[in-house]
Design a protein around this motif. Structure first.
Motif, short mmCIF file in Angstrom:
data_model
loop_
_atom_site.label_atom_id
_atom_site.label_comp_id
_atom_site.label_asym_id
_atom_site.label_seq_id
_atom_site.Cartn_x
_atom_site.Cartn_y
_atom_site.Cartn_z
N ASP A 54 0.88 -1.17 0.00
CA ASP A 54 0.00 0.00 0.00
C ASP A 54 0.91 1.21 0.00
O ASP A 54 1.74 1.37 0.90
CB ASP A 54 -0.89 0.01 1.24
N ILE A 55 0.77 2.05 -1.03
CA ILE A 55 1.68 3.18 -1.18
C ILE A 55 0.89 4.48 -1.25
O ILE A 55 -0.31 4.49 -1.49
CB ILE A 55 2.56 3.04 -2.45
N ALA A 56 1.60 5.58 -1.04
CA ALA A 56 1.05 6.93 -1.23
C ALA A 56 2.12 7.74 -1.94
O ALA A 56 3.31 7.61 -1.65
CB ALA A 56 0.68 7.56 0.09
N TRP A 64 0.99 6.95 -11.20
CA TRP A 64 0.06 5.95 -11.71
C TRP A 64 0.41 5.55 -13.14
O TRP A 64 0.46 4.36 -13.47
CB TRP A 64 -1.37 6.47 -11.63
N GLN A 65 0.68 6.55 -13.99
CA GLN A 65 1.02 6.24 -15.39
C GLN A 65 2.34 5.48 -15.48
O GLN A 65 2.48 4.56 -16.29
CB GLN A 65 1.08 7.53 -16.21
N SER A 95 -4.66 -1.16 -7.69
CA SER A 95 -5.96 -0.53 -7.45
C SER A 95 -5.73 0.78 -6.72
O SER A 95 -5.18 0.80 -5.63
CB SER A 95 -6.87 -1.47 -6.64
N ALA A 96 -6.13 1.86 -7.36
CA ALA A 96 -5.95 3.19 -6.79
C ALA A 96 -7.26 3.65 -6.15
O ALA A 96 -8.34 3.30 -6.61
CB ALA A 96 -5.52 4.18 -7.87
N GLU A 97 -7.12 4.44 -5.11
CA GLU A 97 -8.28 4.97 -4.40
C GLU A 97 -8.22 6.49 -4.45
O GLU A 97 -7.22 7.09 -4.08
CB GLU A 97 -8.24 4.48 -2.94
N ARG A 98 -9.31 7.11 -4.92
CA ARG A 98 -9.41 8.57 -4.95
C ARG A 98 -10.61 8.98 -4.11
O ARG A 98 -11.68 8.38 -4.21
CB ARG A 98 -9.61 9.09 -6.37
N SER A 99 -10.46 9.97 -3.27
CA SER A 99 -11.58 10.47 -2.46
C SER A 99 -11.35 11.95 -2.20
O SER A 99 -10.33 12.52 -2.59
CB SER A 99 -11.67 9.69 -1.14
N ALA A 100 -12.28 12.58 -1.51
CA ALA A 100 -12.14 14.00 -1.17
C ALA A 100 -10.95 14.20 -0.24
O ALA A 100 -10.26 15.21 -0.32
CB ALA A 100 -13.41 14.51 -0.52
N ASP A 101 -10.68 13.23 0.62
CA ASP A 101 -9.53 13.35 1.54
C ASP A 101 -8.20 13.19 0.82
O ASP A 101 -7.20 13.78 1.22
CB ASP A 101 -9.63 12.28 2.64
N TYR A 102 -8.18 12.36 -0.23
CA TYR A 102 -6.93 12.06 -0.93
C TYR A 102 -7.02 12.46 -2.39
O TYR A 102 -6.55 11.74 -3.27
CB TYR A 102 -6.61 10.57 -0.83
N GLY A 103 -7.59 13.59 -2.70
CA GLY A 103 -7.81 14.00 -4.08
C GLY A 103 -6.54 14.26 -4.86
O GLY A 103 -6.48 13.99 -6.05
N ILE A 105 -3.43 13.07 -3.92
CA ILE A 105 -2.40 12.08 -3.57
C ILE A 105 -2.84 10.73 -4.12
O ILE A 105 -4.01 10.37 -4.03
CB ILE A 105 -2.22 11.99 -2.04
N LEU A 106 -1.90 10.00 -4.66
CA LEU A 106 -2.19 8.65 -5.13
C LEU A 106 -2.09 7.69 -3.96
O LEU A 106 -1.04 7.57 -3.33
CB LEU A 106 -1.18 8.24 -6.22
N ARG A 107 -3.20 7.04 -3.63
CA ARG A 107 -3.20 5.92 -2.68
C ARG A 107 -3.45 4.68 -3.51
O ARG A 107 -4.48 4.58 -4.16
CB ARG A 107 -4.28 6.09 -1.63
N ASN A 108 -2.50 3.77 -3.48
CA ASN A 108 -2.52 2.66 -4.43
C ASN A 108 -2.13 1.38 -3.71
O ASN A 108 -1.20 1.36 -2.92
CB ASN A 108 -1.52 2.97 -5.55
N ARG A 109 -2.84 0.30 -4.00
CA ARG A 109 -2.45 -1.04 -3.54
C ARG A 109 -1.90 -1.77 -4.76
O ARG A 109 -2.56 -1.85 -5.80
CB ARG A 109 -3.63 -1.80 -2.97
N ILE A 110 -0.68 -2.29 -4.61
CA ILE A 110 0.00 -2.95 -5.72
C ILE A 110 0.32 -4.37 -5.30
O ILE A 110 0.96 -4.59 -4.27
CB ILE A 110 1.29 -2.20 -6.10
N GLU A 111 -0.13 -5.34 -6.11
CA GLU A 111 0.20 -6.75 -5.87
C GLU A 111 1.30 -7.14 -6.85
O GLU A 111 1.10 -7.10 -8.06
CB GLU A 111 -1.03 -7.62 -6.08
#
Length: 197
Positions: A54-56, A64-65, A95-103, A105-111
């Motif tokens: 899990d990264i930020a 992401w690209q 799988s990246a997560e975007r929300s109002a809190d993390y608009g 910043i890339l929060r990403n889970r990488i397998e």
């Protein structure tokens, strides 16, 4: 928020923070049912290792690209984690997560999954050639109708230098050289004991 101390790079892609690491190492135990109803184990092998991160990262779109390009390239890479050094990894899932809190910043889970690489080998047939016979009782020539073997291409008929090199079995830079192996090595224990009868 604390971060795990590790190299902070996934292959050539540098990242800002590793939030969590999950390491998976699995031994696969092959079982077969027997007449009495119990499963017996006849062998075991190591499954490819998996590393989940899990990264930020502050540069959301760029990171992401870059990770997507690395995933699409399918080129194995190395990751130095807090527990181990992983070689020959590929990105299985992101799988990246975007929300109002993390608009921003890339929060990403990488397998990441280990790729097991092996060399190829050739084994001569146990009868010394093709196993199908021609109509006259002799062995069928490679490339002929009764043969299961392909004919060796003639370098004199090749149109370009690359084709001539392949026909002459010249090893090119970056090619893996195949190694002949004993035909008995790839057969089962029962086949080695009782033969092909």
């Amino acid at each position: 928020m604390s971060a795990i101390a590790f190299n902070r790079a996934i292959g050539p892609v540098a990242i800002d923070v590793v939030i969590t690491e999950r390491h998976e190492s699995t031994l696969e135990i092959a079982t077969n049912p027997i007449e009495a109803g119990a499963d017996i184990a006849d062998h075991a092998y190591m499954a490819p290792r998996v590393l989940v991160l899990d990264i930020a990262d502050e540069s959301a779109a760029l990171t992401w690209q870059a990770l997507r390009r690395l995933q699409e390239s399918r080129v194995p890479f190395t990751v130095v984690s807090g527990l181990d050094v992983y070689t020959n990894l590929l990105i299985r899932n992101m799988s990246a997560e975007r929300s109002a809190d993390y608009g921003n910043i890339l929060r990403n889970r990488i397998e990441l999954q280990e790729v097991i690489l092996v060399d190829t080998g050739q084994a001569a047939a146990s009868d010394g050639g093709g196993s199908q016979k021609s109509e006259r009782g002799g062995k069928a020539a490679p490339g002929s109708k009764g043969s299961r073997r392909s004919a060796v291409p003639a370098s004199s008929r090749a149109s370009g230098q690359a084709t001539q090199d392949r026909a002459a079995q010249t090893v090119q830079r970056g090619d893996s050289v195949t190694k002949p192996v004993d035909a008995q090595r790839g057969s089962s224990l029962l086949f080695q004991i009782f033969g092909g009868t």
